[in-house]
Design an enzyme around this catalytic site. Structure first.
Site, PDB file in Angstrom:
ATOM      1  N   GLN A  34       0.613  -1.301  -0.232  1.00 55.05           N
ATOM      2  CA  GLN A  34       0.079   0.142  -0.194  1.00 55.05           C
ATOM      3  C   GLN A  34       0.742   1.598  -0.271  1.00 55.05           C
ATOM      4  OE1 GLN A  34      -1.775  -1.179   3.113  1.00 55.05           O
ATOM      5  NE2 GLN A  34      -0.492  -1.990   4.960  1.00 55.05           N
ATOM      6  N   TYR A  64     -11.690   4.427  19.171  1.00 51.07           N
ATOM      7  CA  TYR A  64     -11.151   3.564  17.871  1.00 51.07           C
ATOM      8  C   TYR A  64     -10.369   1.874  19.118  1.00 51.07           C
ATOM      9  CZ  TYR A  64     -10.458   0.398  14.359  1.00 51.07           C
ATOM     10  OH  TYR A  64      -9.631  -0.980  13.591  1.00 51.07           O
ATOM     11  N   GLN A  65      -9.254   2.174  19.746  1.00 51.23           N
ATOM     12  CA  GLN A  65      -8.450   1.334  20.253  1.00 51.23           C
ATOM     13  C   GLN A  65      -9.280   0.760  21.211  1.00 51.23           C
ATOM     14  OE1 GLN A  65      -5.865   0.833  17.745  1.00 51.23           O
ATOM     15  NE2 GLN A  65      -5.129   3.399  17.088  1.00 51.23           N
ATOM     16  N   ASP A  89       0.381  -0.009  13.818  1.00 54.19           N
ATOM     17  CA  ASP A  89       0.514   0.945  14.364  1.00 54.19           C
ATOM     18  C   ASP A  89       0.786   0.511  16.088  1.00 54.19           C
ATOM     19  OD1 ASP A  89      -2.377   1.013  16.332  1.00 54.19           O
ATOM     20  OD2 ASP A  89      -2.485   0.789  14.006  1.00 54.19           O
ATOM     21  N   GLU A 109       0.584  -9.268  11.619  1.00 53.18           N
ATOM     22  CA  GLU A 109       0.461  -7.232  10.342  1.00 53.18           C
ATOM     23  C   GLU A 109       1.611  -7.973   9.351  1.00 53.18           C
ATOM     24  OE1 GLU A 109      -0.948  -4.652  10.263  1.00 53.18           O
ATOM     25  OE2 GLU A 109       0.380  -4.384   8.257  1.00 53.18           O
ATOM     26  N   ASP A 140       0.909 -12.684   6.084  1.00 55.83           N
ATOM     27  CA  ASP A 140      -0.376 -11.987   6.088  1.00 55.83           C
ATOM     28  C   ASP A 140      -1.425 -13.296   6.955  1.00 55.83           C
ATOM     29  OD1 ASP A 140      -3.079 -12.402   4.415  1.00 55.83           O
ATOM     30  OD2 ASP A 140      -2.578 -12.860   2.417  1.00 55.83           O
ATOM     31  N   ALA A 141      -2.420 -12.307   7.643  1.00 55.75           N
ATOM     32  CA  ALA A 141      -3.113 -13.140   8.760  1.00 55.75           C
ATOM     33  C   ALA A 141      -4.097 -14.045   8.343  1.00 55.75           C
ATOM     34  CB  ALA A 141      -4.362 -12.640   9.242  1.00 55.75           C
ATOM     35  N   ASP A 159      -7.855  -5.868  13.281  1.00 55.33           N
ATOM     36  CA  ASP A 159      -7.618  -4.239  13.450  1.00 55.33           C
ATOM     37  C   ASP A 159      -7.440  -4.151  12.016  1.00 55.33           C
ATOM     38  OD1 ASP A 159      -7.191  -1.448  13.379  1.00 55.33           O
ATOM     39  OD2 ASP A 159      -5.613  -2.226  15.089  1.00 55.33           O
ATOM     40  N   TYR A 228     -12.863   8.973  10.559  1.00 54.15           N
ATOM     41  CA  TYR A 228     -13.388   8.098   9.973  1.00 54.15           C
ATOM     42  C   TYR A 228     -14.812   8.381   8.713  1.00 54.15           C
ATOM     43  CZ  TYR A 228     -10.781   4.538  12.020  1.00 54.15           C
ATOM     44  OH  TYR A 228      -9.546   3.855  11.867  1.00 54.15           O
TER      45      TYR A 228
HETATM   46  N1  AAT Z   1      -5.556   1.173  14.775  1.00 51.09           N
HETATM   47  C1  AAT Z   1      -5.656   1.055  12.864  1.00 51.09           C
HETATM   48  C2  AAT Z   1      -6.651   1.124  12.270  1.00 51.09           C
HETATM   49  C3  AAT Z   1      -6.169   0.280  10.995  1.00 51.09           C
HETATM   50  S1  AAT Z   1      -4.636  -0.621  10.446  1.00 51.09           S
HETATM   51  C4  AAT Z   1      -5.228  -1.731   9.878  1.00 51.09           C
HETATM   52  C5  AAT Z   1      -4.851  -2.797   9.229  1.00 51.09           C
HETATM   53  O1  AAT Z   1      -3.914  -3.835   9.062  1.00 51.09           O
HETATM   54  C6  AAT Z   1      -2.707  -1.851   7.978  1.00 51.09           C
HETATM   55  O2  AAT Z   1      -1.396  -1.550   9.380  1.00 51.09           O
HETATM   56  C7  AAT Z   1      -2.818  -2.995   7.066  1.00 51.09           C
HETATM   57  O3  AAT Z   1      -1.669  -2.851   6.886  1.00 51.09           O
HETATM   58  C8  AAT Z   1      -3.141  -4.285   8.349  1.00 51.09           C
HETATM   59  N2  AAT Z   1      -3.565  -5.286   6.688  1.00 51.09           N
HETATM   60  C9  AAT Z   1      -4.192  -5.234   6.220  1.00 51.09           C
HETATM   61  N3  AAT Z   1      -4.380  -6.565   5.621  1.00 51.09           N
HETATM   62  C10 AAT Z   1      -4.029  -7.163   6.261  1.00 51.09           C
HETATM   63  C11 AAT Z   1      -3.851  -9.088   6.023  1.00 51.09           C
HETATM   64  N4  AAT Z   1      -4.382  -9.201   5.626  1.00 51.09           N
HETATM   65  N5  AAT Z   1      -3.124  -9.450   7.029  1.00 51.09           N
HETATM   66  C12 AAT Z   1      -2.841  -8.372   7.962  1.00 51.09           C
HETATM   67  N6  AAT Z   1      -2.438  -7.349   8.163  1.00 51.09           N
HETATM   68  C13 AAT Z   1      -2.994  -6.701   7.224  1.00 51.09           C
HETATM   69  C14 AAT Z   1      -7.829   0.096  10.710  1.00 51.09           C
HETATM   70  C15 AAT Z   1      -8.967   1.099  10.008  1.00 51.09           C
HETATM   71  C16 AAT Z   1      -9.573   0.849   9.761  1.00 51.09           C
HETATM   72  C17 AAT Z   1     -10.383   2.125   8.826  1.00 51.09           C
HETATM   73  C18 AAT Z   1     -11.660   2.365   8.589  1.00 51.09           C
HETATM   74  N7  AAT Z   1     -12.506   3.673   7.785  1.00 51.09           N
END
Ligand code: AAT
Length: 292
Positions: A34, A64-65, A89, A109, A140-141, A159, A228
């Site tokens: 990204q 949010y958190q 983050d 992450e 990848d999760a 998240d 958001y």
């Molecule tokens: N706490 C901050 C909010 C987020 S961050 C979302 C994170 O998910 C990003 O760092 C991204 O790299 C990670 N991510 C995305 N896809 C995957 C995956 N397949 N596996 C692991 N990590 C992943 C979210 C905010 C929400 C915004 C709402 N509009």
């Protein structure tokens, strides 16, 4: 010179945009997953943007958190093993660390660059990585959960980003099923579930997948996050059958956990009350938010 960063023409929220005044661009880069942008805004502190979408700001990240973490963790008696999906983050890690029953915090992450950039520009969030219980997995999760041990986790917090790009698979049934498999009986999931103003179809699809997969109960919750789209974000709280889980009244209230909200690390948004009862605590809370 000041300029505006705008996000519009996004198929997730056609016809609307939100803008923040930019004081200074702090970082701009591209990972294999990204585009990453960090800027200092004039009214919300530092802002993290991924692929043109605001992910968090210093000012409103607490709403949010804190909610995505304490809604699930306070609804089970003694969470021990917890998994965070996404969350590079570190903010959700910071919140989980308030729970002294927790023994291990796995985080998966996908993007190492998000982690590195947040360590530099969001120290109040990335401090979450310093907790000795945290074990970082970069990947990848979808793969992580496919290979995870059955019945390992008491709670899983998803998240992740909006369901376009790397997070697309995270709202689909096969992934949700691997989450259920990785949870203990009576374990809980809190999954990001977009905005009720914009994404009713997506929420309905997610609700039906979760109802099919989680027999211990499914609830929709939401919180207010002004940066958001539409100003709100929702969560799906799901329980795996095996132990009764009541998401409406916290059995593990955060205020009763020793040290969880001590001076210097007060919660800024979440509390155990359905709504603030005393005007004093309410005005204190608003004050803290304003001071931030
Ligand atoms: N706490 C901050 C909010 C987020 S961050 C979302 C994170 O998910 C990003 O760092 C991204 O790299 C990670 N991510 C995305 N896809 C995957 C995956 N397949 N596996 C692991 N990590 C992943 C979210 C905010 C929400 C915004 C709402 N509009």
């Amino acid at each position: 010179k000041t300029s505006k960063v705008q996000y519009y023409n996004n198929p997730m929220w056609p016809g609307e945009a939100h803008s923040l005044k930019v004081e200074k661009i702090l970082y701009q880069g591209k990972s294999p997953y990204q585009e990453i942008l960090v800027f200092e805004s004039s009214t919300y502190g530092n802002v993290l943007v991924l692929d043109g979408i605001v992910q968090l700001t210093d000012k409103d990240e607490c709403a949010y958190q804190e909610m995505v973490t304490h809604l699930p963790l306070c609804s089970i008696p003694s969470p021990k093993n917890v998994l965070v999906v996404g969350g590079g983050d570190g903010g959700v890690l910071r919140e989980i660390a308030r729970h002294d029953s927790v023994e291990t915090i796995d985080i998966c992450e996908i993007d190492q660059l998000v982690i590195d950039v947040c360590k530099e520009f969001f120290p109040n969030l990335s401090m979450g990585f310093k907790d000795p219980r945290v074990r970082l997995h970069v990947g990848d999760a979808v793969d992580f959960l496919r290979n995870s041990t059955e019945g390992k986790y008491d709670a899983i917090v998803v998240d992740s980003s909006d369901p376009i790009g790397p997070a697309q698979a995270l709202v689909e049934k096969p992934f949700i099923q691997t989450i259920a498999r990785a949870l203990k009986p009576g374990g809980v999931l809190c999954n990001l579930a977009e905005s009720m103003w914009l994404h009713t179809h997506l929420i309905q699809d997610m609700l039906s997948i979760c109802h099919q997969t989680f027999k211990g109960g499914v609830h929709y919750a939401w919180t207010s996050v002004p940066t958001y789209p539409s100003g709100v974000i929702g969560f799906l709280l799901c329980a795996k059958e095996g132990q009764p889980v009541n998401f409406l009244t916290p059995v593990n209230p955060i205020e009763k956990i020793q040290g969880a909200t001590k001076a210097g690390k007060e919660l800024r948004f979440y509390n155990s009350e359905e709504k603030p009862k005393e005007s004093v605590s309410k005005s204190q809370k608003i004050q803290i938010l304003l001071n931030n």
